[in-house]
Design a protein around this motif. Structure first.
Motif, PDB file in Angstrom:
ATOM      1  N   GLU A   3       0.838  -1.208   0.000  1.00 49.91           N
ATOM      2  CA  GLU A   3       0.000   0.000   0.000  1.00 49.91           C
ATOM      3  C   GLU A   3       0.868   1.252   0.000  1.00 49.91           C
ATOM      4  OE1 GLU A   3      -3.063   2.484  -0.362  1.00 49.91           O
ATOM      5  OE2 GLU A   3      -3.160   0.304  -0.557  1.00 49.91           O
ATOM      6  N   LEU A   4       1.927   1.247   0.760  1.00 48.75           N
ATOM      7  CA  LEU A   4       2.846   2.387   0.800  1.00 48.75           C
ATOM      8  C   LEU A   4       3.485   2.604  -0.574  1.00 48.75           C
ATOM      9  CD1 LEU A   4       4.281   4.624   2.336  1.00 48.75           C
ATOM     10  CD2 LEU A   4       5.894   2.915   3.183  1.00 48.75           C
ATOM     11  N   GLU A   5       3.839   1.532  -1.248  1.00 50.29           N
ATOM     12  CA  GLU A   5       4.401   1.663  -2.595  1.00 50.29           C
ATOM     13  C   GLU A   5       3.385   2.286  -3.559  1.00 50.29           C
ATOM     14  OE1 GLU A   5       5.752  -2.270  -3.507  1.00 50.29           O
ATOM     15  OE2 GLU A   5       7.496  -2.074  -2.192  1.00 50.29           O
ATOM     16  N   ARG A   6       2.130   1.917  -3.417  1.00 52.44           N
ATOM     17  CA  ARG A   6       1.077   2.539  -4.250  1.00 52.44           C
ATOM     18  C   ARG A   6       0.969   4.034  -3.953  1.00 52.44           C
ATOM     19  NH1 ARG A   6      -2.741  -2.217  -2.915  1.00 52.44           N
ATOM     20  NH2 ARG A   6      -2.225  -3.657  -4.572  1.00 52.44           N
ATOM     21  N   GLU A   7       1.029   4.379  -2.668  1.00 56.55           N
ATOM     22  CA  GLU A   7       0.961   5.793  -2.282  1.00 56.55           C
ATOM     23  C   GLU A   7       2.162   6.567  -2.820  1.00 56.55           C
ATOM     24  OE1 GLU A   7       0.077   6.520   1.878  1.00 56.55           O
ATOM     25  OE2 GLU A   7      -1.032   4.628   1.968  1.00 56.55           O
ATOM     26  N   LEU A   8       3.341   5.955  -2.777  1.00 58.32           N
ATOM     27  CA  LEU A   8       4.529   6.596  -3.344  1.00 58.32           C
ATOM     28  C   LEU A   8       4.359   6.843  -4.837  1.00 58.32           C
ATOM     29  CD1 LEU A   8       7.335   4.688  -1.446  1.00 58.32           C
ATOM     30  CD2 LEU A   8       7.107   7.174  -1.578  1.00 58.32           C
ATOM     31  N   LEU A   9       3.897   5.840  -5.554  1.00 62.04           N
ATOM     32  CA  LEU A   9       3.684   5.995  -6.996  1.00 62.04           C
ATOM     33  C   LEU A   9       2.661   7.088  -7.289  1.00 62.04           C
ATOM     34  CD1 LEU A   9       3.749   2.272  -8.148  1.00 62.04           C
ATOM     35  CD2 LEU A   9       5.483   4.024  -8.581  1.00 62.04           C
ATOM     36  N   ALA A  10       1.595   7.129  -6.506  1.00 58.36           N
ATOM     37  CA  ALA A  10       0.564   8.158  -6.707  1.00 58.36           C
ATOM     38  C   ALA A  10       1.122   9.552  -6.418  1.00 58.36           C
ATOM     39  CB  ALA A  10      -0.647   7.867  -5.827  1.00 58.36           C
ATOM     40  N   ALA A  11       1.912   9.681  -5.365  1.00 58.77           N
ATOM     41  CA  ALA A  11       2.501  10.983  -5.033  1.00 58.77           C
ATOM     42  C   ALA A  11       3.485  11.423  -6.114  1.00 58.77           C
ATOM     43  CB  ALA A  11       3.182  10.916  -3.670  1.00 58.77           C
ATOM     44  N   HIS A  12       4.249  10.481  -6.653  1.00 63.00           N
ATOM     45  CA  HIS A  12       5.145  10.819  -7.768  1.00 63.00           C
ATOM     46  C   HIS A  12       4.328  11.281  -8.976  1.00 63.00           C
ATOM     47  CE1 HIS A  12       9.299   9.985  -6.700  1.00 63.00           C
ATOM     48  NE2 HIS A  12       8.886   8.937  -5.998  1.00 63.00           N
ATOM     49  N   ALA A  13       3.276  10.556  -9.299  1.00 60.72           N
ATOM     50  CA  ALA A  13       2.449  10.913 -10.452  1.00 60.72           C
ATOM     51  C   ALA A  13       1.822  12.297 -10.277  1.00 60.72           C
ATOM     52  CB  ALA A  13       1.367   9.863 -10.666  1.00 60.72           C
ATOM     53  N   ALA A  14       1.432  12.612  -9.041  1.00 56.27           N
ATOM     54  CA  ALA A  14       0.808  13.902  -8.751  1.00 56.27           C
ATOM     55  C   ALA A  14       1.837  15.010  -8.524  1.00 56.27           C
ATOM     56  CB  ALA A  14      -0.084  13.779  -7.520  1.00 56.27           C
ATOM     57  N   LYS A  15       3.123  14.627  -8.511  1.00 58.26           N
ATOM     58  CA  LYS A  15       4.204  15.580  -8.228  1.00 58.26           C
ATOM     59  C   LYS A  15       4.011  16.260  -6.870  1.00 58.26           C
ATOM     60  CE  LYS A  15       5.236  16.475 -13.113  1.00 58.26           C
ATOM     61  NZ  LYS A  15       5.663  15.169 -13.335  1.00 58.26           N
ATOM     62  N   ASP A  16       3.521  15.485  -5.906  1.00 59.70           N
ATOM     63  CA  ASP A  16       3.288  15.971  -4.543  1.00 59.70           C
ATOM     64  C   ASP A  16       4.555  15.729  -3.724  1.00 59.70           C
ATOM     65  OD1 ASP A  16       2.433  16.647  -2.019  1.00 59.70           O
ATOM     66  OD2 ASP A  16       0.591  15.455  -2.110  1.00 59.70           O
ATOM     67  N   LEU A  17       5.499  16.662  -3.841  1.00 62.59           N
ATOM     68  CA  LEU A  17       6.810  16.482  -3.227  1.00 62.59           C
ATOM     69  C   LEU A  17       6.757  16.460  -1.709  1.00 62.59           C
ATOM     70  CD1 LEU A  17       8.994  18.752  -5.558  1.00 62.59           C
ATOM     71  CD2 LEU A  17       8.309  16.360  -5.840  1.00 62.59           C
ATOM     72  N   ARG A  18       5.885  17.242  -1.111  1.00 64.02           N
ATOM     73  CA  ARG A  18       5.787  17.239   0.351  1.00 64.02           C
ATOM     74  C   ARG A  18       5.264  15.899   0.861  1.00 64.02           C
ATOM     75  NH1 ARG A  18       7.077  21.757   2.881  1.00 64.02           N
ATOM     76  NH2 ARG A  18       5.841  21.377   4.752  1.00 64.02           N
ATOM     77  N   ALA A  19       4.326  15.309   0.138  1.00 63.86           N
ATOM     78  CA  ALA A  19       3.842  13.975   0.523  1.00 63.86           C
ATOM     79  C   ALA A  19       4.956  12.953   0.371  1.00 63.86           C
ATOM     80  CB  ALA A  19       2.640  13.583  -0.321  1.00 63.86           C
ATOM     81  N   LEU A  20       5.804  13.118  -0.637  1.00 67.19           N
ATOM     82  CA  LEU A  20       6.894  12.185  -0.846  1.00 67.19           C
ATOM     83  C   LEU A  20       7.878  12.193   0.325  1.00 67.19           C
ATOM     84  CD1 LEU A  20       7.485  12.654  -4.663  1.00 67.19           C
ATOM     85  CD2 LEU A  20       6.708  10.575  -3.504  1.00 67.19           C
ATOM     86  N   VAL A  21       8.088  13.340   0.933  1.00 63.80           N
ATOM     87  CA  VAL A  21       8.963  13.405   2.112  1.00 63.80           C
ATOM     88  C   VAL A  21       8.410  12.480   3.189  1.00 63.80           C
ATOM     89  CG1 VAL A  21       9.880  14.880   3.945  1.00 63.80           C
ATOM     90  CG2 VAL A  21       9.709  15.772   1.608  1.00 63.80           C
ATOM     91  N   THR A  22       7.155  12.611   3.484  1.00 62.63           N
ATOM     92  CA  THR A  22       6.514  11.799   4.521  1.00 62.63           C
ATOM     93  C   THR A  22       6.489  10.322   4.149  1.00 62.63           C
ATOM     94  OG1 THR A  22       5.151  13.676   5.168  1.00 62.63           O
ATOM     95  CG2 THR A  22       4.382  11.489   5.829  1.00 62.63           C
ATOM     96  N   LEU A  23       6.123  10.034   2.921  1.00 60.94           N
ATOM     97  CA  LEU A  23       6.010   8.642   2.493  1.00 60.94           C
ATOM     98  C   LEU A  23       7.365   7.937   2.477  1.00 60.94           C
ATOM     99  CD1 LEU A  23       3.377   9.160  -0.334  1.00 60.94           C
ATOM    100  CD2 LEU A  23       3.014   7.986   1.852  1.00 60.94           C
ATOM    101  N   TYR A  24       8.411   8.631   2.022  1.00 59.43           N
ATOM    102  CA  TYR A  24       9.735   8.007   2.031  1.00 59.43           C
ATOM    103  C   TYR A  24      10.250   7.819   3.459  1.00 59.43           C
ATOM    104  CZ  TYR A  24      10.538   7.682  -2.969  1.00 59.43           C
ATOM    105  OH  TYR A  24      10.463   7.308  -4.301  1.00 59.43           O
ATOM    106  N   GLN A  25       9.885   8.713   4.369  1.00 52.99           N
ATOM    107  CA  GLN A  25      10.245   8.502   5.771  1.00 52.99           C
ATOM    108  C   GLN A  25       9.548   7.256   6.316  1.00 52.99           C
ATOM    109  OE1 GLN A  25      10.651  12.032   8.477  1.00 52.99           O
ATOM    110  NE2 GLN A  25       9.764  13.083   6.704  1.00 52.99           N
ATOM    111  N   GLN A  26       8.294   7.081   5.961  1.00 55.85           N
ATOM    112  CA  GLN A  26       7.559   5.892   6.391  1.00 55.85           C
ATOM    113  C   GLN A  26       8.186   4.626   5.808  1.00 55.85           C
ATOM    114  OE1 GLN A  26       3.447   6.443   5.293  1.00 55.85           O
ATOM    115  NE2 GLN A  26       3.209   8.229   6.611  1.00 55.85           N
ATOM    116  N   ALA A  27       8.574   4.693   4.543  1.00 52.06           N
ATOM    117  CA  ALA A  27       9.206   3.540   3.909  1.00 52.06           C
ATOM    118  C   ALA A  27      10.525   3.201   4.599  1.00 52.06           C
ATOM    119  CB  ALA A  27       9.428   3.816   2.419  1.00 52.06           C
TER     120      ALA A  27
END
Length: 80
Positions: A3-27
């Motif tokens: 699920e986290l990998e799906r969220e990462l892919l979605a954040a990349h697709a949306a270019k949501d860089l702030r979300a990527l910070v949080t998601l990569y920390q979670q990963a």
């Protein structure tokens, strides 16, 4: 982690860089191997720098503590 990998892919697709910070920390927190955790922390740090995220310094400090990044040299004193 799937699920986290799906969220990462979605954040990349949306270019949501702030979300990527949080998601990569979670990963990184979920990673089973130190190299994998460092990989995710490095990505979190890069996106934190790009967005002036408040976690940027903390992420760098974690990478330095893990030996994945070098400490910054002390500033030179001004000329007199």
């Amino acid at each position: 982690m799937i699920e986290l990998e799906r969220e990462l892919l979605a954040a990349h697709a949306a270019k949501d860089l702030r979300a990527l910070v949080t998601l990569y920390q979670q990963a990184a927190a979920q990673a089973q191997a130190p190299d994998r955790a460092a990989f995710y922390l490095t990505h979190a740090h890069v996106f934190a720098l790009e967005t002036n995220h408040p976690d940027a310094a903390m992420l760098r400090a974690l990478l330095v503590a893990q030996g994945r990044e070098s400490a910054l040299p002390a500033p030179n004193p001004p000329f007199r």
